[in-house]
Design a protein around this motif. Sequence first.
Motif, PDB file in Angstrom:
ATOM      1  N   GLN A 158       0.818  -1.216   0.000  1.00  0.00           N
ATOM      2  CA  GLN A 158       0.000   0.000   0.000  1.00  0.00           C
ATOM      3  C   GLN A 158       0.853   1.266   0.000  1.00  0.00           C
ATOM      4  O   GLN A 158       0.480   2.282  -0.588  1.00  0.00           O
ATOM      5  CB  GLN A 158      -0.942   0.002   1.209  1.00  0.00           C
ATOM      6  N   ILE A 159       2.008   1.215   0.647  1.00  0.00           N
ATOM      7  CA  ILE A 159       2.894   2.381   0.637  1.00  0.00           C
ATOM      8  C   ILE A 159       3.369   2.674  -0.777  1.00  0.00           C
ATOM      9  O   ILE A 159       3.376   3.837  -1.227  1.00  0.00           O
ATOM     10  CB  ILE A 159       4.087   2.150   1.587  1.00  0.00           C
ATOM     11  N   GLU A 160       3.774   1.638  -1.492  1.00  0.00           N
ATOM     12  CA  GLU A 160       4.241   1.844  -2.855  1.00  0.00           C
ATOM     13  C   GLU A 160       3.145   2.431  -3.735  1.00  0.00           C
ATOM     14  O   GLU A 160       3.384   3.347  -4.536  1.00  0.00           O
ATOM     15  CB  GLU A 160       4.737   0.514  -3.437  1.00  0.00           C
ATOM     16  N   GLU A 161       1.931   1.923  -3.581  1.00  0.00           N
ATOM     17  CA  GLU A 161       0.832   2.434  -4.397  1.00  0.00           C
ATOM     18  C   GLU A 161       0.473   3.872  -4.025  1.00  0.00           C
ATOM     19  O   GLU A 161       0.167   4.699  -4.895  1.00  0.00           O
ATOM     20  CB  GLU A 161      -0.376   1.524  -4.251  1.00  0.00           C
ATOM     21  N   THR A 162       0.514   4.185  -2.735  1.00  0.00           N
ATOM     22  CA  THR A 162       0.170   5.542  -2.306  1.00  0.00           C
ATOM     23  C   THR A 162       1.229   6.540  -2.750  1.00  0.00           C
ATOM     24  O   THR A 162       0.928   7.708  -3.037  1.00  0.00           O
ATOM     25  CB  THR A 162      -0.002   5.585  -0.774  1.00  0.00           C
ATOM     26  N   ARG A 163       2.483   6.094  -2.839  1.00  0.00           N
ATOM     27  CA  ARG A 163       3.521   6.979  -3.367  1.00  0.00           C
ATOM     28  C   ARG A 163       3.247   7.314  -4.832  1.00  0.00           C
ATOM     29  O   ARG A 163       3.488   8.453  -5.275  1.00  0.00           O
ATOM     30  CB  ARG A 163       4.882   6.310  -3.227  1.00  0.00           C
ATOM     31  N   LEU A 164       2.743   6.340  -5.565  1.00  0.00           N
ATOM     32  CA  LEU A 164       2.353   6.636  -6.948  1.00  0.00           C
ATOM     33  C   LEU A 164       1.204   7.643  -6.984  1.00  0.00           C
ATOM     34  O   LEU A 164       1.141   8.511  -7.864  1.00  0.00           O
ATOM     35  CB  LEU A 164       1.937   5.340  -7.658  1.00  0.00           C
ATOM     36  N   GLN A 165       0.321   7.549  -5.991  1.00  0.00           N
ATOM     37  CA  GLN A 165      -0.783   8.506  -5.921  1.00  0.00           C
ATOM     38  C   GLN A 165      -0.272   9.915  -5.620  1.00  0.00           C
ATOM     39  O   GLN A 165      -0.806  10.907  -6.112  1.00  0.00           O
ATOM     40  CB  GLN A 165      -1.780   8.051  -4.867  1.00  0.00           C
ATOM     41  N   VAL A 166       0.786  10.004  -4.789  1.00  0.00           N
ATOM     42  CA  VAL A 166       1.389  11.312  -4.512  1.00  0.00           C
ATOM     43  C   VAL A 166       1.936  11.909  -5.803  1.00  0.00           C
ATOM     44  O   VAL A 166       1.735  13.104  -6.103  1.00  0.00           O
ATOM     45  CB  VAL A 166       2.506  11.175  -3.462  1.00  0.00           C
ATOM     46  N   GLN A 167       2.608  11.080  -6.595  1.00  0.00           N
ATOM     47  CA  GLN A 167       3.154  11.567  -7.866  1.00  0.00           C
ATOM     48  C   GLN A 167       2.032  12.021  -8.811  1.00  0.00           C
ATOM     49  O   GLN A 167       2.129  13.074  -9.460  1.00  0.00           O
ATOM     50  CB  GLN A 167       3.978  10.461  -8.520  1.00  0.00           C
ATOM     51  N   SER A 168       0.938  11.216  -8.857  1.00  0.00           N
ATOM     52  CA  SER A 168      -0.177  11.579  -9.726  1.00  0.00           C
ATOM     53  C   SER A 168      -0.827  12.882  -9.271  1.00  0.00           C
ATOM     54  O   SER A 168      -1.166  13.756 -10.094  1.00  0.00           O
ATOM     55  CB  SER A 168      -1.208  10.449  -9.735  1.00  0.00           C
ATOM     56  N   ALA A 169      -1.010  13.039  -7.941  1.00  0.00           N
ATOM     57  CA  ALA A 169      -1.618  14.265  -7.415  1.00  0.00           C
ATOM     58  C   ALA A 169      -0.724  15.469  -7.679  1.00  0.00           C
ATOM     59  O   ALA A 169      -1.206  16.574  -7.995  1.00  0.00           O
ATOM     60  CB  ALA A 169      -1.886  14.109  -5.915  1.00  0.00           C
ATOM     61  N   ASP A 170       0.591  15.283  -7.559  1.00  0.00           N
ATOM     62  CA  ASP A 170       1.520  16.386  -7.805  1.00  0.00           C
ATOM     63  C   ASP A 170       1.501  16.797  -9.284  1.00  0.00           C
ATOM     64  O   ASP A 170       1.497  17.994  -9.609  1.00  0.00           O
ATOM     65  CB  ASP A 170       2.930  15.951  -7.391  1.00  0.00           C
ATOM     66  N   ILE A 171       1.448  15.799 -10.168  1.00  0.00           N
ATOM     67  CA  ILE A 171       1.375  16.109 -11.602  1.00  0.00           C
ATOM     68  C   ILE A 171       0.073  16.843 -11.928  1.00  0.00           C
ATOM     69  O   ILE A 171       0.046  17.823 -12.690  1.00  0.00           O
ATOM     70  CB  ILE A 171       1.496  14.816 -12.425  1.00  0.00           C
ATOM     71  N   ALA A 172      -1.014  16.354 -11.325  1.00  0.00           N
ATOM     72  CA  ALA A 172      -2.304  17.002 -11.576  1.00  0.00           C
ATOM     73  C   ALA A 172      -2.314  18.438 -11.065  1.00  0.00           C
ATOM     74  O   ALA A 172      -2.869  19.341 -11.701  1.00  0.00           O
ATOM     75  CB  ALA A 172      -3.409  16.187 -10.896  1.00  0.00           C
ATOM     76  N   PHE A 173      -1.688  18.688  -9.915  1.00  0.00           N
ATOM     77  CA  PHE A 173      -1.642  20.048  -9.365  1.00  0.00           C
ATOM     78  C   PHE A 173      -0.817  20.960 -10.259  1.00  0.00           C
ATOM     79  O   PHE A 173      -1.207  22.101 -10.537  1.00  0.00           O
ATOM     80  CB  PHE A 173      -1.055  20.011  -7.952  1.00  0.00           C
ATOM     81  N   ARG A 174       0.325  20.460 -10.749  1.00  0.00           N
ATOM     82  CA  ARG A 174       1.182  21.283 -11.597  1.00  0.00           C
ATOM     83  C   ARG A 174       0.533  21.593 -12.945  1.00  0.00           C
ATOM     84  O   ARG A 174       0.801  22.633 -13.550  1.00  0.00           O
ATOM     85  CB  ARG A 174       2.520  20.579 -11.813  1.00  0.00           C
TER      86      ARG A 174
END
Length: 428
Positions: A158-174
């Motif tokens: 779950q940590i690995e998947e949530t880190r991918l979610q952080v990257q996706s959220a950061d890309i979406a914000f930018r």
Amino acid sequence: MSISFPIDRAALAALMIAMGPPSWSADPLTLVEAQRIAVGQSQQLVAQDALTTAAREQAVAAGQLPDPVLKLGVDNLPLNGADRLSLTRDFMTMRRIGVMQEIPRAEKRQLRAERFERDAQRVQAERQRTLANVQRDTALAWLDRYYTQAMRELVGQQIEETRLQVQSADIAFRSGRGSQADVFAARAAVIGLQDRLSQVDRQLRSAGLMLARWVGAAAAERSPAGPPPWQSTPLRGEVSSEHLKQHPDLLAISAEMDAFDTEARLAQANKRSDWSVEASYSQRGSAYSNMLSIGVSIPLQWDQQKRQNREVAAKLAMVNEAKARYEDMLRSREAEVRGLLNDWQTGKDRVARYRDELVPTARQRAEAALTAYRTGKGDLAGALAARRDEIDAHLQALTLEMETARSWAQLNFLIPDHGTATPAKDQP
């Protein structure tokens, strides 16, 4: 923006751990092997084997006649006059050599030997208790390690998947398709999972240390492999008193009862005195005849009412004490087994409910929250909260299964499993 929650992959990883050894483990440690190692290196069992050997050796010795007694002496040695300290001039002076033999009755010798045999049986019953305890405690330690490892794999996934979610959220914000709050929410989810992983790692280390106490550090480092057969036990039906009587605690008290009964019969036999016979040859001076003496010694039991009868009564009281202790232990073990059986059966029902109802419902809720977020009807924080709830449901299911498996181990190893035991020395 598209953020996925591949919970199915995490569930599959946990399921693979629960169903068998991971592919990367070249030499997994099964429950049966862990128990075999623990039994093989238990010094308690070695000590009890030595006690059994000692008792049986004493039984052989106790069944023999006592050693004869060699007697040497000088009788009627003059102390004054012309024959003072002379061994040959006075006709009454004799140099004597003799042998005395005590002859206990055969019944007594047999009972004394039987008493040590009863001791050997009692030690063997205690060995069975030690064997059951080693197998049970090893199973409990192995189960803790097994399920904690499964929890760690799930949280790590779950940590690995949530880190991918952080990257996706950061890309979406930018790119202007998401908010900064979503980025912080995803990062907070990672931090929360990392803290949970630290807790699980602590539990995993503790479980490994406890398992090492039974199987050694090298074996404890090996990955546990299963699955443990916690869904069935010989006691799944009504508790049988005959089955309970095979419990090592009850066998040990039963052996004590037999030993006390033998002591009572020996005390009864002691009401008949043992005889001793003696023969001696006495040499006098050359001018006088040599002498042969023969004698019998018989203890006189003047007051059997206050001595021998009291000893018999004391031994019979010990028999009654052991019987009462046996009955109390039987009731205690029956209540204990019924309680464990209730915990195990209730746990099975709850595990089925978690797996068939709660976990699928939590997954559906997480998917619905994700769909709402994708369509703009919900926020990422709500989707992440639903995701955490789904993870919690998986972890709770694993925790509940571990508790149920522990109840199974306590039930299954009330009586030792000789399939994983090394044979005891000097067993009949």
